[in-house]
Design an enzyme around this catalytic site. Sequence first.
Site, PDB file in Angstrom:
ATOM      1  N   ASP A 176       0.876  -1.163   0.000  1.00 40.15           N
ATOM      2  CA  ASP A 176       0.000   0.000   0.000  1.00 40.15           C
ATOM      3  C   ASP A 176       0.921   1.224   0.000  1.00 40.15           C
ATOM      4  O   ASP A 176       1.564   1.526   1.007  1.00 40.15           O
ATOM      5  CB  ASP A 176      -0.894  -0.036   1.239  1.00 40.15           C
ATOM      6  CG  ASP A 176      -1.887   1.125   1.297  1.00 40.15           C
ATOM      7  OD1 ASP A 176      -1.606   2.165   0.680  1.00 40.15           O
ATOM      8  OD2 ASP A 176      -2.924   0.998   1.964  1.00 40.15           O
ATOM      9  N   LYS A 201      -6.011  10.303  -1.422  1.00 40.32           N
ATOM     10  CA  LYS A 201      -5.025  10.978  -0.606  1.00 40.32           C
ATOM     11  C   LYS A 201      -4.084  11.828  -1.485  1.00 40.32           C
ATOM     12  O   LYS A 201      -4.547  12.718  -2.151  1.00 40.32           O
ATOM     13  CB  LYS A 201      -4.282   9.958   0.248  1.00 40.32           C
ATOM     14  CG  LYS A 201      -5.209   8.912   0.910  1.00 40.32           C
ATOM     15  CD  LYS A 201      -6.184   9.510   1.929  1.00 40.32           C
ATOM     16  CE  LYS A 201      -7.271   8.526   2.364  1.00 40.32           C
ATOM     17  NZ  LYS A 201      -6.804   7.241   2.840  1.00 40.32           N
TER      18      LYS A 201
HETATM   19  C1  LIG Z   1      -7.398   5.982   3.057  1.00 40.34           C
HETATM   20  C2  LIG Z   1      -6.545   4.786   2.974  1.00 40.34           C
HETATM   21  C3  LIG Z   1      -7.041   3.578   2.450  1.00 40.34           C
HETATM   22  C4  LIG Z   1      -8.471   3.417   2.010  1.00 40.34           C
HETATM   23  O1  LIG Z   1      -8.767   4.189   0.898  1.00 40.34           O
HETATM   24  P1  LIG Z   1     -10.226   4.803   0.587  1.00 40.34           P
HETATM   25  O2  LIG Z   1     -10.011   5.605  -0.633  1.00 40.34           O
HETATM   26  O3  LIG Z   1     -10.658   5.596   1.775  1.00 40.34           O
HETATM   27  O4  LIG Z   1     -11.144   3.627   0.374  1.00 40.34           O
HETATM   28  C5  LIG Z   1      -6.152   2.524   2.376  1.00 40.34           C
HETATM   29  N1  LIG Z   1      -4.874   2.616   2.794  1.00 40.34           N
HETATM   30  C6  LIG Z   1      -4.382   3.746   3.317  1.00 40.34           C
HETATM   31  C7  LIG Z   1      -2.957   3.802   3.754  1.00 40.34           C
HETATM   32  C8  LIG Z   1      -5.193   4.867   3.436  1.00 40.34           C
HETATM   33  O5  LIG Z   1      -4.691   5.976   3.970  1.00 40.34           O
END
Ligand SMILES: *Cc1c(COP(=O)(O)O)cnc(C)c1O
Length: 384
Positions: A176, A201
């Site tokens: 991720d 983000k």
């Molecule tokens: C926000 C986030 C997610 C989930 O993403 P969404 O767009 O809210 O579904 C997954 N991993 C990390 C590190 C995040 O900050």
Amino acid sequence: MSDHLDRGGRGFETHAVHGAGGADPATGAVNTPVYLSSTFAQDAVGRHRGFEYARSGNPSRASLEAHLALLEGADFGLAFASGLAAEDAVMRLLGPGDHLVMQTDSYGGTFRLATEVHGPAGLVVDATDLSVLDDVLTPRTRMVWIETPTNPLLHVIDIAAIATLAHHHGILVVVDNTFATPWIQQPLRLGADIVVHSTTKYFGGHSDVVGGFTATNDGDIARRLGFLQNAAGAVPGPFDCFLVQRGVKTLALRMERHCANALAVVELLRGHRAVGKVFHPSLAGHPGHDVARRQMRAFGGMVSFTVRGGEEAAVELCSRTRVFTLAESLGAVESLIEHPGRMTHASTTGTSNEVPGDLVRLSVGLETLDDLLNDLGGALDTVA
Ligand SMILES: *Cc1c(COP(=O)(O)O)cnc(C)c1O
């Protein structure tokens, strides 16, 4: 930076601005238009121009997918309706009885998706410190899920080391890369098999869209994920794709400033009497500092710290800042403050992923640095 040059010798910033295809082939528009069409006229039965029905594919999404894949140094990229939708597709690569190992302080929603959605369907999930990965591997371990830096404690995981160990056992490695973005690190180049993003983000960067993305260099994995994207249908709309693509054009510039402002905020926190521990990979005392120096171009815009007054003081602090807005999410132009234990990570209470109650997390934005420091310093003075 040579590791950020592609095969054609172009740099990251150029790719971020221009994307994969350049101007729109149909009109010359420098931005890929928002193709608001759910279906596409076919020239003859079985003969079309690449698009049939917009869940299966549409030009706005295709342009975004190629653009983001380029930034991750990936051959294949797929966009989804949210980060969790992208993660859900990746977890669907696994079946009943398969074992997934993830980092202890992974994003709360990722942990919840694995344990509460895929768990009942037969997935066996372990959350652990990945430095003891060897101890938790079983013959059914199929996937290791890395987040680095982790959320919210900013642990740094050595992607190349985990990939070497996992591949020795035929295990897929997922990273991720939401917190770091490919401007800071490109996991596929470090040996990961799949990279996932919440484009909500830093990619989007303006708190105006929810989206997800996944990329890989493995054609079989890409085909399977592409099947899931279409068959399960968690796709982003064309306007969402446009917003993410618009955000990405300034990614390099924004990341540079996010990282620089974060370093100054870390300095302020380290010198303040109301602050206990500060978590940021830039700190020499941070357990992941050496790996971060090797693996990351810069140390990121996320900072967390504990408040000496305990949980109530931490909660109080979150409502005393004015430039830092009290809100969930991260990675956008505005600075945010939040209490992970009661907000983003509330679903981890009582689990192995529970976060400290006195912890506060900052997403350091792009406001005037003095305003950020005065705001945070002033708020800290009131809880000291
Ligand atoms: C926000 C986030 C997610 C989930 O993403 P969404 O767009 O809210 O579904 C997954 N991993 C990390 C590190 C995040 O900050």
